[in-house]
Design an enzyme around this catalytic site. Structure first.
Site, PDB file in Angstrom:
ATOM      1  N   TYR A  50      -1.952   0.363  10.632  1.00 19.22           N
ATOM      2  CA  TYR A  50      -2.201  -0.320   9.351  1.00 19.22           C
ATOM      3  C   TYR A  50      -0.951  -0.271   8.473  1.00 19.22           C
ATOM      4  O   TYR A  50      -0.511  -1.290   7.920  1.00 19.22           O
ATOM      5  CB  TYR A  50      -3.378   0.355   8.631  1.00 19.22           C
ATOM      6  N   SER A  87       0.812  -1.221   0.000  1.00 20.61           N
ATOM      7  CA  SER A  87       0.000   0.000   0.000  1.00 20.61           C
ATOM      8  C   SER A  87       0.840   1.262   0.000  1.00 20.61           C
ATOM      9  O   SER A  87       1.884   1.333   0.658  1.00 20.61           O
ATOM     10  CB  SER A  87      -0.866  -0.023   1.266  1.00 20.61           C
ATOM     11  N   GLU A  91       0.144   3.689   1.637  1.00 16.20           N
ATOM     12  CA  GLU A  91       0.163   4.192   3.015  1.00 16.20           C
ATOM     13  C   GLU A  91       1.531   3.966   3.658  1.00 16.20           C
ATOM     14  O   GLU A  91       1.888   4.638   4.628  1.00 16.20           O
ATOM     15  CB  GLU A  91      -0.917   3.515   3.854  1.00 16.20           C
TER      16      GLU A  91
HETATM   17  P1  GDP Z   1      -6.624   5.822   3.148  1.00 19.83           P
HETATM   18  O1  GDP Z   1      -5.762   6.717   2.322  1.00 19.83           O
HETATM   19  O2  GDP Z   1      -6.342   4.376   2.939  1.00 19.83           O
HETATM   20  O3  GDP Z   1      -6.635   6.181   4.582  1.00 19.83           O
HETATM   21  O4  GDP Z   1      -8.129   6.007   2.552  1.00 19.83           O
HETATM   22  P2  GDP Z   1      -9.417   6.783   3.104  1.00 19.83           P
HETATM   23  O5  GDP Z   1     -10.356   6.874   1.953  1.00 19.83           O
HETATM   24  O6  GDP Z   1      -9.946   6.130   4.348  1.00 19.83           O
HETATM   25  O7  GDP Z   1      -8.888   8.228   3.525  1.00 19.83           O
HETATM   26  C1  GDP Z   1      -8.301   9.096   2.575  1.00 19.83           C
HETATM   27  C2  GDP Z   1      -8.097  10.469   3.185  1.00 19.83           C
HETATM   28  O8  GDP Z   1      -9.373  11.086   3.393  1.00 19.83           O
HETATM   29  C3  GDP Z   1      -7.402  10.499   4.550  1.00 19.83           C
HETATM   30  O9  GDP Z   1      -6.441  11.532   4.525  1.00 19.83           O
HETATM   31  C4  GDP Z   1      -8.503  10.861   5.521  1.00 19.83           C
HETATM   32  O10 GDP Z   1      -8.067  11.581   6.673  1.00 19.83           O
HETATM   33  C5  GDP Z   1      -9.371  11.763   4.641  1.00 19.83           C
HETATM   34  N1  GDP Z   1     -10.741  11.908   5.142  1.00 19.83           N
HETATM   35  C6  GDP Z   1     -11.370  13.076   5.461  1.00 19.83           C
HETATM   36  N2  GDP Z   1     -12.594  12.843   5.930  1.00 19.83           N
HETATM   37  C7  GDP Z   1     -12.766  11.502   5.926  1.00 19.83           C
HETATM   38  C8  GDP Z   1     -13.844  10.649   6.318  1.00 19.83           C
HETATM   39  O11 GDP Z   1     -14.904  11.090   6.774  1.00 19.83           O
HETATM   40  N3  GDP Z   1     -13.664   9.300   6.150  1.00 19.83           N
HETATM   41  C9  GDP Z   1     -12.494   8.787   5.637  1.00 19.83           C
HETATM   42  N4  GDP Z   1     -12.364   7.468   5.484  1.00 19.83           N
HETATM   43  N5  GDP Z   1     -11.450   9.562   5.276  1.00 19.83           N
HETATM   44  C10 GDP Z   1     -11.586  10.902   5.428  1.00 19.83           C
END
Ligand code: GDP
Length: 327
Positions: free
Chosen positions: A151, A127, A129
């Protein structure tokens, strides 16, 4: 007919990859936890039109003996390890479970292959990440990692175990460092799908607001349908290796909202509210991948634009909510 064993078959990528492998004439076997819901599996496979065409076998990444039994019985030619506790935010709530499944689960799978079927080619779902607090503005296979969540730490262990089993035992083990990839099958907790689902509910009058956390983070988002092609291509190479899979374009959550709400003729500023409890303990601010190696070696590049993908997701969520509103 080649045989592929897929862990995480019930997830977004497992569903798209199964569809691709079936199309290519593979026998596809999915490793299924006893606790996994048959309804969820079937819904996703039905959505892709491949229901009833994959075989399911009971097993659990936490249980090495079950993996050995499955690998012995199936004798796969290729194994795709897609299973994980994959939601970053949840990994602070359940850090040890995340480590067990996402890190040690991959090690168990590698062990099962080494012991029971060393000729099997192995794909590890790594990932972006893992780059976390980015050490270079654009990340490639040589960029140092700096994980920012339990993670990401777990994924880093699994990534290095994959590299190590390749170097130690000569396994054909490849690691795909995939940047965020989405689709209508993306879990609702991830931000793209949360936004497209929110847009659909607001458009249909089922909700007025959409709560979000950090609007300024940026991600390199591609389409899962494109990305599973890269996974398959990695295992067709003579030599196993690691590859970044990305679009090379980074977009903020704010601009994602602009695109998604705009697709439905709405203005995101009228509906999005920010909530501090959705901010993460540590954030990955920016991710932007350089997939030049995948292009050069695998002949792979992303083909779906963010606008097209988000449009597809909004339309799918609109259709789903309209259908569930039928009397
Ligand atoms: P990730 O990159 O695997 O963590 O995928 P996510 O889709 O969960 O999150 C992507 C980005 O969106 C991160 O920087 C989160 O902090 C931001 N984000 C902002 N608001 C939200 C929310 O309500 N839900 C999630 N999942 N991410 C959010």
């Amino acid at each position: 007919m080649p045989t592929a064993l897929v862990t995480g078959l019930t997830g977004q990528d497992g569903a798209y990859l199964s569809a691709l492998l079936l199309e290519k004439g593979y026998r596809v076997v999915g490793l299924i936890r006893r606790s996994a819901s048959a309804d969820v599996i079937n819904h996703r496979l039905r959505w892709l039109g491949v229901e009833g065409r994959v075989e399911l076998m009971d097993g659990d990444l936490l249980d090495l003996s079950s993996l050995l039994r499955v690998v012995q019985a199936v004798q796969p030619d290729e194994c795709y390890n897609l299973a994980a506790q994959s939601f970053v935010a949840a990994s602070w709530q359940q850090p040890l479970l995340t480590g067990s499944v996402t890190a040690l689960g991959a090690a168990n799978m590698l062990e099962a292959i080494r012991l029971a079927r060393p000729a099997c080619r192995f794909y590890q779902a790594s990932s972006s990440e893992m780059y976390g607090l980015i050490q270079e503005p654009v990340q490639n296979e040589k960029t140092p990692f700096y994980p920012r969540s339990p993670y990401a730490v777990a994924k880093l262990y699994a990534h290095w175990m994959t590299v190590n089993y390749r170097e130690s035992f000569g396994l054909h083990a490849s690691s795909g460092i995939l940047f965020n990839h989405e689709s209508p099958l993306r879990g609702i907790e991830f931000v793209t799908r949360k936004v497209t689902d929110g847009v659909a509910r607001i458009k249909l009058g089922l909700a007025r607001e959409l709560p979000l956390g950090n609007m300024d983070a940026t991600r390199d988002w591609g389409h899962a349908r494109d990305y599973v092609q890269a996974m398959w291509r990695m295992l067709q190479q003579d030599v196993a290796d690691d590859y970044v899979v990305a679009t090379g374009r980074t977009t903020s959550i704010r601009d994602l909202c602009r695109i998604a709400f705009g697709h439905a003729g709405l203005n995101y500023e009228d509906h999005v509210v920010t909530r501090s409890d959705l901010i993460r303990p540590a954030e990955v601010d920016v991710l932007e991948g350089d997939a030049a190696k995948a292009d050069r070696v695998l002949g792979w590049r992303a083909t779906t634009t963010l606008e097209d993908m988000i449009g597809e997701m909004v339309e799918a969520d609109l259709a789903r909510h309209r259908a569930s509103n039928l009397p």
